[in-house]
Structures are given as C-alpha cells and as structure tokens.
Design an enzyme around this catalytic site. Structure first.
Site, PDB file in Angstrom:
ATOM      1  N   HIS A   1      26.192 -68.440 -66.470  1.00 53.91           N
ATOM      2  CA  HIS A   1      25.477 -67.172 -66.378  1.00 53.91           C
ATOM      3  C   HIS A   1      23.980 -67.417 -66.549  1.00 53.91           C
ATOM      4  O   HIS A   1      23.553 -68.142 -67.456  1.00 53.91           O
ATOM      5  CB  HIS A   1      25.980 -66.196 -67.438  1.00 53.91           C
ATOM      6  CG  HIS A   1      27.327 -65.633 -67.123  1.00 53.91           C
ATOM      7  ND1 HIS A   1      28.257 -65.315 -68.089  1.00 53.91           N
ATOM      8  CD2 HIS A   1      27.911 -65.321 -65.931  1.00 53.91           C
ATOM      9  CE1 HIS A   1      29.348 -64.830 -67.511  1.00 53.91           C
ATOM     10  NE2 HIS A   1      29.163 -64.827 -66.202  1.00 53.91           N
TER      11      HIS A   1
ATOM     12  N   GLU B   1      22.038 -66.985 -69.817  1.00 56.86           N
ATOM     13  CA  GLU B   1      22.589 -67.763 -70.928  1.00 56.86           C
ATOM     14  C   GLU B   1      22.069 -69.200 -70.874  1.00 56.86           C
ATOM     15  O   GLU B   1      22.751 -70.154 -71.225  1.00 56.86           O
ATOM     16  CB  GLU B   1      24.120 -67.694 -70.892  1.00 56.86           C
ATOM     17  CG  GLU B   1      24.634 -66.265 -71.070  1.00 56.86           C
ATOM     18  CD  GLU B   1      26.142 -66.119 -70.898  1.00 56.86           C
ATOM     19  OE1 GLU B   1      26.838 -67.143 -70.799  1.00 56.86           O
ATOM     20  OE2 GLU B   1      26.614 -64.963 -70.863  1.00 56.86           O
TER      21      GLU B   1
ATOM     22  N   HIS C   1      28.951 -70.386 -73.325  1.00 58.09           N
ATOM     23  CA  HIS C   1      28.368 -69.097 -72.957  1.00 58.09           C
ATOM     24  C   HIS C   1      27.671 -68.528 -74.190  1.00 58.09           C
ATOM     25  O   HIS C   1      27.687 -69.123 -75.265  1.00 58.09           O
ATOM     26  CB  HIS C   1      29.459 -68.136 -72.475  1.00 58.09           C
ATOM     27  CG  HIS C   1      30.023 -68.476 -71.131  1.00 58.09           C
ATOM     28  ND1 HIS C   1      29.655 -67.825 -69.976  1.00 58.09           N
ATOM     29  CD2 HIS C   1      30.929 -69.413 -70.749  1.00 58.09           C
ATOM     30  CE1 HIS C   1      30.302 -68.336 -68.946  1.00 58.09           C
ATOM     31  NE2 HIS C   1      31.090 -69.306 -69.386  1.00 58.09           N
TER      32      HIS C   1
ATOM     33  N   GLU D   1      31.449 -68.872 -77.149  1.00 64.12           N
ATOM     34  CA  GLU D   1      30.343 -67.917 -77.101  1.00 64.12           C
ATOM     35  C   GLU D   1      29.376 -68.240 -78.235  1.00 64.12           C
ATOM     36  O   GLU D   1      29.659 -68.001 -79.408  1.00 64.12           O
ATOM     37  CB  GLU D   1      30.870 -66.487 -77.227  1.00 64.12           C
ATOM     38  CG  GLU D   1      31.808 -66.058 -76.103  1.00 64.12           C
ATOM     39  CD  GLU D   1      31.072 -65.737 -74.805  1.00 64.12           C
ATOM     40  OE1 GLU D   1      29.819 -65.750 -74.803  1.00 64.12           O
ATOM     41  OE2 GLU D   1      31.750 -65.463 -73.801  1.00 64.12           O
TER      42      GLU D   1
END
Length: 395
Positions: free
Chosen positions: A162, A165, A306, A365
C-alpha cells in the site's frame, strides 16, 4: 572492496586476513574457481570498503594496520604495488574499512529512486546479496528483490503493498542491513549470530511492491497523469491517504482468494485511492509479479508488512498449517502485538499464499495511528518487530 589476486592467494587466505566467512567471499565471487584463482584478477571482499589515504610523516603499514585491527599483510594485500619499506609522505594508498554501521541517513523515507540507490549501495558492499528485478510497475519502475543465503528453507518478506504504508520499506531495509552487518562482523543480532542461519535459509525481500504509489504519496502525481489521478482522488491535490497503485487498484485486493467477495462488497467500483480490487484478479503488473515470484520460488513462509494496528494476522479459512499458530504466538510474545487468526477479509497476498500453498503466511500491521505513520515512529516500530522478522528465519 576489490583486491587483486597474487600468487598463492586463496579464498581461505582472504577469510583469515579480513575475518570474513569464506563462504561469503565465495558467494560474492560467483563463477570463480576458489581452487584456481588467476593472478591479476579481481576478488570482491564483502563487508569492506576501500578508502583513499595520503600518507603522512610517521605513517607505516604496521601502524595503520594495527589502528584498524588488521594485519600488515591485509593492508599489503589491498595495496599489492606498494613497498611497505619505501613509503613516503604524500604517497596514496587504499585503507580497508570494515563496515560497522548502517551508513544510512533516515531523515527522509524511501521513494523508488532513493530505494534503488540504497540497493546499489548494499550490492556494492555485500556482493553476495543477489539483486533481481522481478517485474515492473504500471509506470515501468523496477520491482526489486534482494536475496541472501542458499539454504533449503525459503522465507519471503515484503513491504509497501500500500502506497501510504511506505514506512514498511524503511523497516524492512533496516532489518536486512542489520542482518548483513551481523553476517560480516560476527556479532549477535537479538542474541543470534546471523551466519549460523546463512547455510540453512534463503531470505527473499521485496522492500517496495508498489513503487508508483509510494512515489505518488511522497512526491505528488506525475504531470502526465495529474488530471486523472486528481479525479480519482475526489479532486484533491493531497495524496497522503492513497493506498492503491497508480491505476487506482488496491494491490492487496488483487489476489484470487475469494476475490469475488471483495469485488462485490467493496464500495469503489472503479479506480480509487483505496479498496478497488480491479476488474479481475492479478490484472495489475505489481500483483502479478508477486504471485509469479511466490509460484516460482515456492516459499516456506511469507511475511507481508502493513500499517497500522499492532496486530498479526495469520489464518485464512482454516487452510493455514499448524505451525502458523505456534509462530504467531511466538511473534506476539516478541513484539507485544496481538495475534489474530481470522479477519473478515479476502483477496490479500497472505490469504492467497495460504490458500495456494497451505503454508504459513502472516500480515503484520506495524505501529498505531493514522496512515501514513510519521517517519519519527520507525525506530519504535523497528524495535518492536525486528525480533519477529528474525524469528521468522528461526522457526
């Protein structure tokens, strides 16, 4: 650092002179026969750089070698045409300098250009690192893979699926360089000597899956696409919230793992800053390159970085192997991150990998806050997750 072969030289001799594992020297010089080195050819010594130095009054090979924790013979090997007994002030020699730190200023994030420059520096200092382009982005920017080791256990890590990110690239490159420093300096990394792993693993790292998107977030839109991108971005010139690739397709919704579910329920039905899964799975060159890499390499384990949430996702529809739960608990203890088996999400790289190969896949994450997380968080994030990344190589 390049040195010139002299009569009687061997990789073993270089290993002893520079305190570098012989296998790393061999892997830095593929195609060379270590039993039959040719006088005059160049050999690459990893973990060192050669710096020019102008001799001063009172300098001797012995003095300069001892100051650098080297033998005079090592210094002579780097300067084969210099006579140690007849050095004069003003003479120029090369001084071998062992690389002992990251040698990178992290005052700005990596865009695709800065990342490529960093990869070139890594390859120059550590020529046993194998660098290859696994594909190209929509705008024909290279998608790079860095690989070390030749072991049977194949571990893959990636970042910046992404666009906003991008801090995941900083974390991955920092981990990779710390691992290299441990390999070449016989030092411990989280209590582990990296070289003890080197013969047994192959580590693959794709630090930036989405170079076009990262460049868009960090540098703004290319002039040729400005009008279209602003339209997809709701008319805004601010692209800091953009997650998709340059075509407005969310790359982590592109994989054939119940892709149809995501296609039906995702609100964007056309290119958008995030969540649009495209017209079909794997239409985007970045996602296709990652799928092809996984199929060709047959990784034993993958980790996709992420942001944000401090969570570890490790399951997909019961298709994950038993080891995944053990590893997830281990990762959680190492980092303080929450271990989560299932989330109501499909079509991600981790989901597809588990479904396709029945092997362990993890989405981690990093950090907490609003994306993009500020660069000021990278040290805290790295402190929390570097142990996870190392554990992924051990388990």
């Amino acid at each position: 650092m390049d040195i010139t072969v002299r009569k009687g030289d061997t990789f073993f001799r270089y290993s002893r002179l520079f305190s570098i594992p012989e296998q790393l020297i061999a892997d830095s010089n593929p195609g060379m026969d270590p039993q039959c080195l040719k006088i005059g050819e160049k050999v690459k010594i990893p973990g060192f750089v050669a710096k020019r130095y102008r001799m001063k009054k009172g300098d001797t090979f012995w003095k300069m070698a001892i100051e650098r924790c080297l033998s005079p013979t090592a210094l002579q090997t780097v300067n084969p045409d210099m006579d140690p007994q007849h050095l004069l002030p003003g003479n120029e020699i090369f001084l071998p300098k062992r690389v002992l730190n990251l040698e990178t200023s992290l005052d700005q994030p990596y865009d695709s250009k800065r990342l490529e420059e960093e990869i070139n520096r890594i390859a120059a200092i550590y020529p046993f690192v194998r660098v290859q382009k696994i594909g190209e982005s929509v705008d024909q920017k290279p998608i790079w893979e860095l690989k070390i080791g030749k072991g049977n256990k194949k571990i893959h890590m990636n970042g910046s699926f992404h666009a906003n990110e991008w801090i995941t690239t900083v974390v991955l490159i920092t981990f990779f360089k710390h691992f290299l420093l441990s390999l070449t300096n016989h030092c411990f990394f989280h209590g582990i000597q990296a070289y003890s792993l080197y013969p047994h693993i192959t580590l693959s790292v794709v630090p930036m899956v989405n170079p076009d998107g990262v460049d868009l977030v960090l540098n703004g839109p290319p002039e040729s696409k400005r009008e279209q991108l602003m339209k997809w971005n709701g008319g805004s010139k601010e692209f800091s919230k953009w997650k998709a690739n340059i075509q407005g397709v969310d790359l982590n919704n592109q994989f054939p793992a119940n892709w149809e579910i995501e296609k039906k329920r995702k609100k964007p039905k056309s290119p958008a800053p995030r969540d649009y899964p495209g017209k079909q799975p794997l239409t985007e060159p970045e996602a296709a390159a990652m799928a092809e890499l996984a199929k060709n390499e047959k990784f034993d384990r993958v980790i996709a970085l992420h942001t944000q949430g401090k969570e570890i996702y490790w399951g997909y529809e019961g298709k994950e192997p038993k080891e995944a739960e053990v590893l997830a608990k281990w990762f959680s203890r190492m980092s303080g991150y929450k271990s989560v088996r299932y989330v109501d999400s499909h079509a991600g790289f981790k989901d597809w990998f588990i479904q396709e190969f029945g092997k362990s896949g993890f989405t981690i994450e990093l950090g907490k806050g609003l994306n993009p997380l500020p660069l000021s968080q990278w040290k805290e994030i790295y402190r929390d997750v570097s142990g996870i990344l190392l554990c992924a190589l051990l388990g």
